[in-house]
Design an enzyme around this catalytic site. Structure first.
Site, short mmCIF file in Angstrom:
data_model
loop_
_atom_site.label_atom_id
_atom_site.label_comp_id
_atom_site.label_asym_id
_atom_site.label_seq_id
_atom_site.Cartn_x
_atom_site.Cartn_y
_atom_site.Cartn_z
N GLY A 16 43.42 78.72 -21.12
CA GLY A 16 44.12 79.18 -22.18
C GLY A 16 44.05 80.70 -22.34
N ILE A 76 38.46 72.45 -16.12
CA ILE A 76 38.70 71.56 -16.77
C ILE A 76 40.12 72.07 -17.55
CG2 ILE A 76 38.24 70.25 -18.86
CD1 ILE A 76 35.30 70.67 -18.26
N GLY A 77 40.18 73.21 -17.92
CA GLY A 77 41.40 73.55 -18.60
C GLY A 77 41.35 75.26 -18.83
N ASP A 120 41.93 73.06 -36.26
CA ASP A 120 42.52 72.28 -35.18
C ASP A 120 42.22 70.93 -34.78
OD1 ASP A 120 44.68 72.50 -33.33
OD2 ASP A 120 43.52 73.67 -31.58
N ASN A 144 38.94 80.18 -19.71
CA ASN A 144 38.98 79.18 -18.96
C ASN A 144 37.72 78.04 -19.20
OD1 ASN A 144 41.40 79.73 -17.60
ND2 ASN A 144 39.93 81.35 -16.35
N THR A 145 37.97 76.90 -18.97
CA THR A 145 36.63 75.90 -19.08
C THR A 145 36.41 75.28 -17.91
OG1 THR A 145 38.24 74.28 -20.05
CG2 THR A 145 37.21 75.60 -21.69
N TYR A 189 42.70 82.68 -23.84
CA TYR A 189 41.59 83.53 -24.11
C TYR A 189 40.58 83.17 -23.26
CZ TYR A 189 43.35 84.58 -28.61
OH TYR A 189 44.21 84.88 -29.57
#
EC number: 2.7.11.1
Length: 485
Positions: free
Chosen positions: A21, A18-19, A136, A25-26, A23
């Site tokens: 970053g 999905i994404g 956020d 992954n998803t 830190y």
């Protein structure tokens, strides 16, 4: 031989990424037995900063219990990463929804705006009642579940609950859990277009920073544009210096337009809280007339929403309810991780570079204070001291060779692990616990030991007596270099 147990990760099948970053992954994953779809977030925990973030997000997700907040389903360690399994929102996020409206050239209806906004206020009201600052809030962190507990989402253009998706606030990766006595934070966090005036000016802030971000989201829902946009430096400068923070909104809902000024107010003290928003007559009437039945479809009651929500969280030490204790077995991981953080802080002060082959200050002090005792130690214990001091005898040479072989065997994967911990002994512990230590890479001894501690959690003390004896306390865990196990 002890049979290796299946990893918790084996229960899930990765469907797609999905994404990603800085830190971790998803992923979109499926539970193999039930077929249920989840979101898997894999977070690196190879340094103390990441452990702090995981610990904070873990604490927060463990106690979250609200229909407008993503739920935690499972958590575990996997290959040096900490994995969080959360509910999956099948209809994307609010950012995608806004982009679709832009492409269609059709603004959101007044009903949609009010419904989305009220859901977010209700969610934030709950989050803030737990002494949590999200830090956020933005459309990408607001996911859309189905418009019904048993049906898909509608087109989103009508004035009925049937077309409205359930919003869920997600991604607590930069959230802050505040104490009841310290309500101010000062760490910079957030996305520039949605970050508050006080954060831009590097001032201490409270949960009112989330209200500013909520105001930006409301502005975006009403206008399909941002009050400030552009490069990060330009956005930050405009928020810092502009006397008028946004252009007047040409929208038929004058009450919402006026409310914007109470949300996007540069003075946090004058900015509305979630409770003050809920006290507005037009907000209350909308919720009572249109949202009570909406929430009932998800087996959720908003009775008492206009009262201050009682705090479930005992910030002196997470006070979980019986149901949470029964259903959230992974809560022990957060307790363990808190201990890990404390041990690492203590251990890192004495951490030395492996290549220097020097004795730590703590050991030197122990040698000076206990010289007579050291002279009477058995050969195995002398081995490690002599290793650091280059005083060798025949027995010590044999043990040194063993230690050097162990270091060489694991140098590729654990080249940052120093000689304060006997890797061979930890490896024997790991084998007895049913996992391979070579599959994990950690930067410090403390983290390597805590991996073993986490695997030992909940094991029978009699069956694994050797493991418990070796890891019985912090001192022995960090300094025991005895080859006997």
């Amino acid at each position: 031989m002890i049979k290796k147990k299946n990893s918790p990760a084996d229960k899930y099948l990765i469907k797609s990424q999905i994404g990603s970053g800085s830190y971790g992954n998803t992923f979109k994953v499926t539970h193999k037995e039930s077929g249920q779809v989840f979101c898997k977030k894999s977070i690196q925990v190879n340094n103390q900063e990441n452990i702090e973030k995981v610990l904070e997000e873990g604490k927060i997700l463990t106690v979250m219990d609200h229909v407008n907040v993503v739920k935690l389903n499972d958590s575990f360690f996997e290959n040096g990463n900490y994995v969080i399994i959360m509910e999956f929102a099948e209809n994307g996020d609010l950012f995608q929804k806004i982009e679709n409206q832009k492409r269609s050239g059709k603004p959101f209806s007044d009903f949609e705006i009010m419904h989305y906004f009220c859901q977010l206020v209700i969610a934030l009201n709950y989050i803030h009642s737990q002494n949590i600052i999200h830090r956020d809030i933005k459309p990408k962190n607001i996911v859309l579940s189905s418009s019904d507990s048993g049906s898909g989402s509608g087109s989103g253009s009508g004035s009925s609950n049937d077309s409205i998706p359930l919003l869920k606030i997600a991604d607590f990766g930069v959230s802050k859990l505040m104490s009841e006595t310290d309500l101010y934070a000062n760490t910079t966090a957030g996305t520039p277009q949605y970050v508050s005036y006080e954060i831009c000016n590097k001032k201490p802030y409270t949960n009112k920073t989330d209200i500013w971000s909520l105001g930006v989201v409301l502005y975006e829902l009403m206008t399909l544009s941002l009050p400030f946009d552009g490069r990060k430096e330009t956005v930050m400068r405009n928020i810092q210096t502009e006397s008028t923070i946004f252009k007047p909104v040409n929208h038929p809902n004058e009450e919402l337009s006026s409310l914007l000024f109470k949300l996007l107010n540069k003075n946090p003290e004058s900015r509305f809280s979630t409770q003050q928003i809920l006290e507005q007559v037009f907000i209350r009437e909308f919720i009572e007339n249109h949202m009570v039945d909406f929430y009932k479809r998800f087996n959720f009651s908003i009775d008492g929403i206009f009262k201050v929500i009682s705090k479930k969280l005992n910030l002196a030490g997470l006070n979980l309810t019986k149901e949470e204790k029964d259903n959230l077995e992974h809560k022990f991981i957060f307790t363990k991780m808190q201990e890990m953080k404390d041990r690492m802080k203590a251990f890192d002060t004495n951490h030395i570079n492996k290549n220097q082959q020097q004795q730590s200050p703590q050991k030197l002090e122990n040698n000076n204070n206990n010289n007579n005792d050291n002279n009477n130690n058995n050969n195995n214990n002398n081995n490690n001291n002599n290793n650091n001091n280059n005083n060798n005898n025949n027995n010590n040479n044999n043990n040194n060779n063993n230690n050097n072989n162990n270091n060489n065997n694991n140098n590729d994967k654990n080249n940052n692990i120093n000689n304060n911990v006997n890797y061979n002994v930890l490896k024997k512990v790991s084998v007895e616990l049913g996992f391979n230590l070579d599959n994990y890479c950690y930067d410090t001894d403390g983290m390597l030991i805590e991996l073993v501690r986490s695997k030992l959690e909940g094991k029978d003390r009699k069956t694994y007596s050797k493991c418990y004896n070796y890891l019985s306390n912090k001192q022995s865990a960090f300094t025991n270099t005895n080859n006997e196990y």
